[in-house]
Scaffold this active site. Structure first.
Site, PDB file in Angstrom:
ATOM      1  N   CYS A 172      50.784  44.089  38.830  1.00 58.63           N
ATOM      2  CA  CYS A 172      51.003  42.789  39.464  1.00 58.63           C
ATOM      3  C   CYS A 172      52.445  42.334  39.254  1.00 58.63           C
ATOM      4  O   CYS A 172      53.111  41.891  40.191  1.00 58.63           O
ATOM      5  CB  CYS A 172      50.027  41.767  38.892  1.00 58.63           C
ATOM      6  SG  CYS A 172      49.971  40.211  39.820  1.00 58.63           S
ATOM      7  N   CYS A 173      52.946  42.470  38.029  1.00 55.72           N
ATOM      8  CA  CYS A 173      54.335  42.107  37.753  1.00 55.72           C
ATOM      9  C   CYS A 173      55.300  42.978  38.548  1.00 55.72           C
ATOM     10  O   CYS A 173      56.333  42.503  39.028  1.00 55.72           O
ATOM     11  CB  CYS A 173      54.628  42.236  36.262  1.00 55.72           C
ATOM     12  SG  CYS A 173      53.971  40.906  35.241  1.00 55.72           S
ATOM     13  N   CYS A 196      53.990  32.955  35.232  1.00 55.08           N
ATOM     14  CA  CYS A 196      53.024  32.665  36.289  1.00 55.08           C
ATOM     15  C   CYS A 196      51.820  31.939  35.691  1.00 55.08           C
ATOM     16  O   CYS A 196      51.399  32.229  34.562  1.00 55.08           O
ATOM     17  CB  CYS A 196      52.576  33.961  36.957  1.00 55.08           C
ATOM     18  SG  CYS A 196      53.865  34.763  37.943  1.00 55.08           S
ATOM     19  N   CYS A 245      48.756  33.732  33.997  1.00 53.08           N
ATOM     20  CA  CYS A 245      49.048  34.552  32.816  1.00 53.08           C
ATOM     21  C   CYS A 245      49.774  33.772  31.726  1.00 53.08           C
ATOM     22  O   CYS A 245      50.373  34.371  30.824  1.00 53.08           O
ATOM     23  CB  CYS A 245      49.883  35.765  33.217  1.00 53.08           C
ATOM     24  SG  CYS A 245      49.086  36.817  34.445  1.00 53.08           S
ATOM     25  N   CYS A 261      57.463  41.229  31.360  1.00 51.50           N
ATOM     26  CA  CYS A 261      57.037  41.449  32.748  1.00 51.50           C
ATOM     27  C   CYS A 261      57.705  42.677  33.375  1.00 51.50           C
ATOM     28  O   CYS A 261      57.281  43.136  34.433  1.00 51.50           O
ATOM     29  CB  CYS A 261      57.333  40.216  33.592  1.00 51.50           C
ATOM     30  SG  CYS A 261      59.061  39.731  33.598  1.00 51.50           S
TER      31      CYS A 261
END
Length: 230
Positions: A117-118, A200, A203, A226
């Site tokens: 995702c990062c 984010c 998280c 990240c």
């Protein structure tokens, strides 16, 4: 055109010469060397870096990664900073919206595979955001975490073949707070709500008194970065 071609030798020499120098001097060196080919990156946790660099280089480009998962307070800080400081804000978005990513890879990828995702929502967009520039200025500080304890005030970013400038590297938390207070710098309201490190929203959680300031990032996971600075 870049005034100076970025190189490992340039970064190493500057790191030696500028270690221990005031942050303003580090910024001034970067501006003199790279001119318009220098940008600032900001997570909009505060506007210290914007204030510092814009005093030397009004109109500097500020790259912000709009991941689609930010707190409303972070977006509000970005919008306020664009109005309050003489900078050129450049918001970079991922190639997929959150809805498109959910449709293709399933919902809540940040829970199932946070590294991916990062990579999709931060690392790849940063590559595009930095592409036009020869050097970038970050707000990294050695005091933030053990993984950042060894950063230099100037480094060679071998992955991107750019010079990376960290003028706040040696700043303590007190140094940062003192600059904010003495210059009336804009800060993200979440800092006053127990979020000393803001990423984010899915998280990031608030941190309890006495906890490590970055304990709220990817809580419960071994993940600590990240990927933007590794």
């Amino acid at each position: 055109m870049s005034r100076t071609s970025p190189s490992p030798e340039l970064a190493a020499a500057a790191a030696r010469e500028l270690e221990g120098a005031p942050a303003q001097d580090v910024v001034r060196w970067a501006v003199e060397e790279f001119g318009d080919d220098l940008c600032v990156t900001s997570s909009m946790q505060d506007a210290v870096l914007l204030d510092l660099v814009a005093r030397v280089r009004p109109g500097v480009a500020v790259v912000f990664l709009d991941t689609g998962y930010h707190f409303a307070e972070t977006i509000g800080t970005r919008d306020a900073a664009e109005l309050a400081y003489p900078v050129k804000l450049v918001s970079i978005t991922p190639r997929r919206t959150v809805a498109e990513q959910d449709a293709e890879l399933g919902p809540r990828l940040y829970e199932r595979d946070p590294d991916r995702c990062c990579a999709l929502r931060k690392v790849e967009p940063l590559e595009r955001g930095l592409a036009p520039y020869a050097a970038w200025v970050t707000g990294l500080r050695r005091a933030e975490s053990a993984t950042r304890a060894g950063i230099g005030v100037v480094e060679w970013d071998a992955k991107r073949s750019k010079v990376k400038v960290n003028p706040l590297a040696a700043w303590t938390d007190d140094d940062l707070t003192g600059y904010v207070e003495s210059h009336g710098v804009l800060v993200n309201p979440l800092l006053q709500l127990g979020y000393p490190s803001i990423g984010c929203a899915p998280c990031t959680r608030a941190v309890a008194p006495g906890e490590d300031p970055r304990a709220g990032r990817w809580a419960g996971l071994a993940k600590t970065e990240c990927g933007l600075h590794t």
